[in-house]
Design a protein around this motif. Structure first.
Motif, PDB file in Angstrom:
ATOM      1  N   ASN A 260       0.830  -1.207   0.000  1.00  0.00           N
ATOM      2  CA  ASN A 260       0.000   0.000   0.000  1.00  0.00           C
ATOM      3  C   ASN A 260       0.865   1.258   0.000  1.00  0.00           C
ATOM      4  O   ASN A 260       0.560   2.240  -0.682  1.00  0.00           O
ATOM      5  CB  ASN A 260      -0.916   0.007   1.230  1.00  0.00           C
ATOM      6  N   PRO A 290      -3.442  -3.151  -4.755  1.00  0.00           N
ATOM      7  CA  PRO A 290      -3.935  -3.627  -3.454  1.00  0.00           C
ATOM      8  C   PRO A 290      -5.431  -3.350  -3.290  1.00  0.00           C
ATOM      9  O   PRO A 290      -5.891  -2.215  -3.446  1.00  0.00           O
ATOM     10  CB  PRO A 290      -3.115  -2.818  -2.438  1.00  0.00           C
ATOM     11  N   LYS A 291      -6.185  -4.356  -2.939  1.00  0.00           N
ATOM     12  CA  LYS A 291      -7.620  -4.193  -2.751  1.00  0.00           C
ATOM     13  C   LYS A 291      -7.940  -3.274  -1.576  1.00  0.00           C
ATOM     14  O   LYS A 291      -8.995  -2.635  -1.556  1.00  0.00           O
ATOM     15  CB  LYS A 291      -8.270  -5.566  -2.535  1.00  0.00           C
ATOM     16  N   GLU A 292      -7.028  -3.198  -0.617  1.00  0.00           N
ATOM     17  CA  GLU A 292      -7.275  -2.361   0.555  1.00  0.00           C
ATOM     18  C   GLU A 292      -7.394  -0.881   0.213  1.00  0.00           C
ATOM     19  O   GLU A 292      -7.964  -0.092   0.981  1.00  0.00           O
ATOM     20  CB  GLU A 292      -6.153  -2.544   1.583  1.00  0.00           C
ATOM     21  N   ASP A 295     -11.303   1.703  -1.644  1.00  0.00           N
ATOM     22  CA  ASP A 295     -12.288   2.632  -1.101  1.00  0.00           C
ATOM     23  C   ASP A 295     -11.744   4.044  -0.904  1.00  0.00           C
ATOM     24  O   ASP A 295     -12.523   4.998  -0.799  1.00  0.00           O
ATOM     25  CB  ASP A 295     -12.819   2.102   0.244  1.00  0.00           C
TER      26      ASP A 295
END
Length: 420
Positions: A260, A290-292, A295
């Motif tokens: 990240n 990164p999926k984190e 949002d």
């Protein structure tokens, strides 16, 4: 003969008696120790460096002696020496010639103080390159006013006196400078360049693993209104400002990470290239997004229209590559993927996007809910894929676009994709 490489000029000169004397008026002089060693079978043992130096020095002096008074007609002088090489009297005479337009000095110690004694008022291109282990003299008292014609300046491995302050203070005084290349100048940490005529800028900032571990940060501030081309190679810069618009940028990034933290640093770095005309990216390796960060991710180049990405391997998925590029630039007009493999010519594949001008408010809990700008999924109305016929897995790429398009549900999703 002027447009031929040096070895070809030598071969042509033996074809006739006239050519045998014409070489003396050839406007380019190139002393390359590598080329000399190839022809003279110099010893490779470093303990015999003095013998190499003596032979190479004798060769250059003999060459200039045979050239005679025509040495004053030299327009381009290039010296490439991997061992310490003090400028000889003959070379100094060439430097004193007021006809030189191009000067390229490559080596450990080229006696730059001798260069300063000459009149460089006609020099248009100056290149200084040091091999690893060499340093520029601690004092380079260059008379900047005398370089009134200089249009191109290259500094390679320049240590010692080439510092942040030197760059900031001296570069603007080369009033006609149009091209500046800085490569592996380790003393530079906060590079600030302000030059209204600069058109081409190249900056190489490779770092070894030890330097990366201690987080050596480099900042770049480039203030110019006429920039046409920007080239950068190296690790991510900690701070970047480029004030020009409509320039073409090419970035080759090393020390890639899937963390990240690295992607946030990448976003911070790419923001300065949001307004460029065309952006070309080349990664040392490709990693997944990164999926984190989904949002809270805001695209760094939201207004960029044309993105090119170069890849040198088959070990990646077109679907994942396109998804990553759209995370960086979500409103592209064209995305070009250039595949460079040693076994074949480069292959360019292009995806063209079409969008609606306005998007109605949509409630979607899974996409863009907390972001100030809608992503490409809400605007896309059409895609044209060129030169993808032979791509394995292009069905997955087509499915990716169909599944992620969020415009009018009444539209037949099959109609938005054209494959050529």
């Amino acid at each position: 003969m002027f447009f031929l490489p040096l070895l070809d000029v030598i071969q042509v000169s033996v074809l006739s008696r006239r050519f045998n004397s014409v070489w003396r008026t050839f406007p380019v002089i190139e002393f390359d120790q590598d080329l000399f060693a190839t022809g003279h079978k110099l010893p490779i043992d470093q303990s015999k460096a003095s013998e190499k130096l003596m032979q190479f020095s004798d060769y250059t002096e003999d060459f200039l002696r045979r050239r005679g008074p025509d040495r004053s007609r030299v327009q381009e002088l290039e010296i490439n020496s991997k061992i310490i090489y003090e400028l000889s009297e003959g070379i100094c005479d060439v430097f004193a010639a007021k006809s030189i337009r191009v000067s390229k000095l490559i080596g450990l110690d080229l006696g730059l103080q001798n260069l300063i004694l000459s009149d460089p008022s006609l020099i248009e291109e100056l290149s200084l390159k040091q091999y690893v282990g060499g340093i520029l003299p601690t004092k380079i008292n260059i008379n900047l006013r005398s370089f009134e014609s200089l249009k191109s300046l290259s500094l390679w491995n320049a240590r010692g006196h080439i510092t942040d302050n030197w760059i900031e203070e001296k570069i603007p005084k080369f009033i006609r400078l149009e091209k500046l290349s800085i490569r592996q100048c380790e003393n530079l940490k906060k590079v600030k360049i302000c030059h209204r005529r600069l058109k081409i800028f190249e900056f190489h900032n490779y770092k070894n693993e030890a330097e990366v571990e201690v987080e050596v940060e480099v900042e770049l501030e480039l203030i110019t209104s006429n920039l046409l081309s920007f080239l950068y190679r190296g690790i991510l810069l900690s701070h970047t400002i480029v004030t020009s618009t409509l320039f073409e940028a090419r970035l080759f990034l090393t020390q890639i990470s899937a963390t990240n933290l690295w992607f946030l640093a990448l976003r911070h770095f790419l923001i300065s290239f949001d307004h460029c005309k065309v952006l070309t990216l080349e990664f040392e390796k490709l990693v997944g997004f990164p999926k984190e960060l989904n949002d809270r991710w805001i695209a760094p180049t939201f207004t960029l229209k044309h993105l090119r990405v170069e890849v040198n391997s088959n070990l990646w998925s077109y679907r994942n590559l396109v998804a990553l590029m759209l995370q960086l630039s979500p409103r592209l007009n064209t995305l070009s993927i250039i595949q460079n493999l040693d076994s074949q010519d480069p292959i360019e594949r292009v995806i063209k996007f079409k969008y609606v001008k306005e998007v109605a408010d949509q409630q979607d809990s899974s996409c863009c809910k907390r972001l100030p700008m809608k992503c490409w999924r809400h605007h896309l109305t059409g895609i044209t894929m060129e030169n993808f016929e032979d791509v394995n897995g292009n069905g997955r790429l087509i499915t990716f676009f169909k599944d992620n398009t969020k415009i009018s549900k009444q539209q037949n999703v099959k109609s938005i994709i054209s494959l050529f």
